[in-house]
Enzyme design. Structure first.
Site, PDB file in Angstrom:
ATOM      1  N   ILE A   1       0.819  -1.205   0.000  1.00 50.76           N
ATOM      2  CA  ILE A   1       0.000   0.000   0.000  1.00 50.76           C
ATOM      3  C   ILE A   1       0.861   1.266   0.000  1.00 50.76           C
ATOM      4  CG2 ILE A   1      -0.231   0.349   2.504  1.00 50.76           C
ATOM      5  CD1 ILE A   1      -3.288   0.597   2.000  1.00 50.76           C
TER       6      ILE A   1
ATOM      7  N   ASN B   1      11.272  -9.004   7.200  1.00 48.06           N
ATOM      8  CA  ASN B   1      11.596  -8.502   8.528  1.00 48.06           C
ATOM      9  C   ASN B   1      11.101  -9.468   9.596  1.00 48.06           C
ATOM     10  OD1 ASN B   1      12.835  -5.998   7.809  1.00 48.06           O
ATOM     11  ND2 ASN B   1      10.816  -5.187   7.304  1.00 48.06           N
TER      12      ASN B   1
ATOM     13  N   GLU C   1       6.413  -4.535  11.072  1.00 46.13           N
ATOM     14  CA  GLU C   1       5.188  -3.846  11.498  1.00 46.13           C
ATOM     15  C   GLU C   1       3.981  -4.772  11.540  1.00 46.13           C
ATOM     16  OE1 GLU C   1       4.674  -0.632   8.775  1.00 46.13           O
ATOM     17  OE2 GLU C   1       6.458   0.441   9.458  1.00 46.13           O
ATOM     18  N   VAL C   2       3.911  -5.693  10.601  1.00 42.60           N
ATOM     19  CA  VAL C   2       2.732  -6.557  10.501  1.00 42.60           C
ATOM     20  C   VAL C   2       3.130  -7.974  10.935  1.00 42.60           C
ATOM     21  CG1 VAL C   2       0.966  -7.508   8.971  1.00 42.60           C
ATOM     22  CG2 VAL C   2       1.800  -5.168   8.609  1.00 42.60           C
TER      23      VAL C   2
ATOM     24  N   HIS D   1       5.761 -11.975   5.789  1.00 35.60           N
ATOM     25  CA  HIS D   1       5.629 -11.445   4.433  1.00 35.60           C
ATOM     26  C   HIS D   1       7.009 -11.211   3.860  1.00 35.60           C
ATOM     27  CE1 HIS D   1       5.350  -8.216   7.409  1.00 35.60           C
ATOM     28  NE2 HIS D   1       5.985  -7.416   6.558  1.00 35.60           N
TER      29      HIS D   1
ATOM     30  N   HIS E   1       8.902  -8.978   1.125  1.00 32.71           N
ATOM     31  CA  HIS E   1       8.816  -7.818   0.231  1.00 32.71           C
ATOM     32  C   HIS E   1       9.585  -8.163  -1.041  1.00 32.71           C
ATOM     33  CE1 HIS E   1       7.667  -4.762   3.407  1.00 32.71           C
ATOM     34  NE2 HIS E   1       8.198  -5.696   4.175  1.00 32.71           N
TER      35      HIS E   1
END
Ligand code: AMP
Length: 129
Positions: free
Chosen positions: A44, A101, A109-110, A114, A116
């Site tokens: 996003i 991460n 953060e999430v 995930h 990237h």
């Protein structure tokens, strides 16, 4: 810059995290690929001309618990999906960068694993100083 602000990266898994909601279809995403093991969608807040996130469908907070506890089929399926997305989007010609991460120092953060996937320009040094 203080990077010690992210999530722990460790279980327990929080079913209310934003990527869990995307997987359940409760909030929208700009999907680029989906299969049995993975979902890929545009970030996003892109940090490169192409910035795609690839997430496993299983409930893993970060790479640590995924690598330690996921069944072999899920690990294979997820890694193949990451490679497939990069190839499918045409990133192999100019190259791309993968980043995942885990935990506070990484500023994750999430709390759902995930990867990237960055591409579309020379990506500079490996880490920002
Ligand atoms: P990380 O710091 O590795 O946990 O990265 C989290 C990433 O998720 C950031 O690049 C955000 O821009 C991205 N992100 C957060 N919410 C959404 C969303 N609803 N759809 C797509 N990407 C998101």
């Amino acid at each position: 810059m203080n990077l010690n602000q992210g999530v722990s990266g460790r279980p327990p898994y929080d079913d209310n995290n934003i990527f869990a909601k995307i997987l359940r279809g409760e909030i929208p995403s700009r999907k680029v690929y989906e299969d049995e093991f993975a979902l890929a969608f545009h970030d996003i807040n892109p940090q490169a001309p192409h910035h795609v996130l690839v997430i496993p469908k299983g409930r893993y907070v970060a790479f640590a618990d995924f690598a330690a506890t996921a069944p072999d089929a899920e690990i294979t399926g997820f890694i193949r999906a990451v490679g497939h997305v990069a190839r499918m989007l045409g990133f192999e010609e100019s190259g791309y960068r993968l980043l995942a991460n885990m935990g506070p120092d990484s500023h994750q953060e999430v709390p759902h694993l995930h990867v990237h996937l960055f591409a579309g320009r020379p990506l500079g040094p490996m880490l920002a100083t």
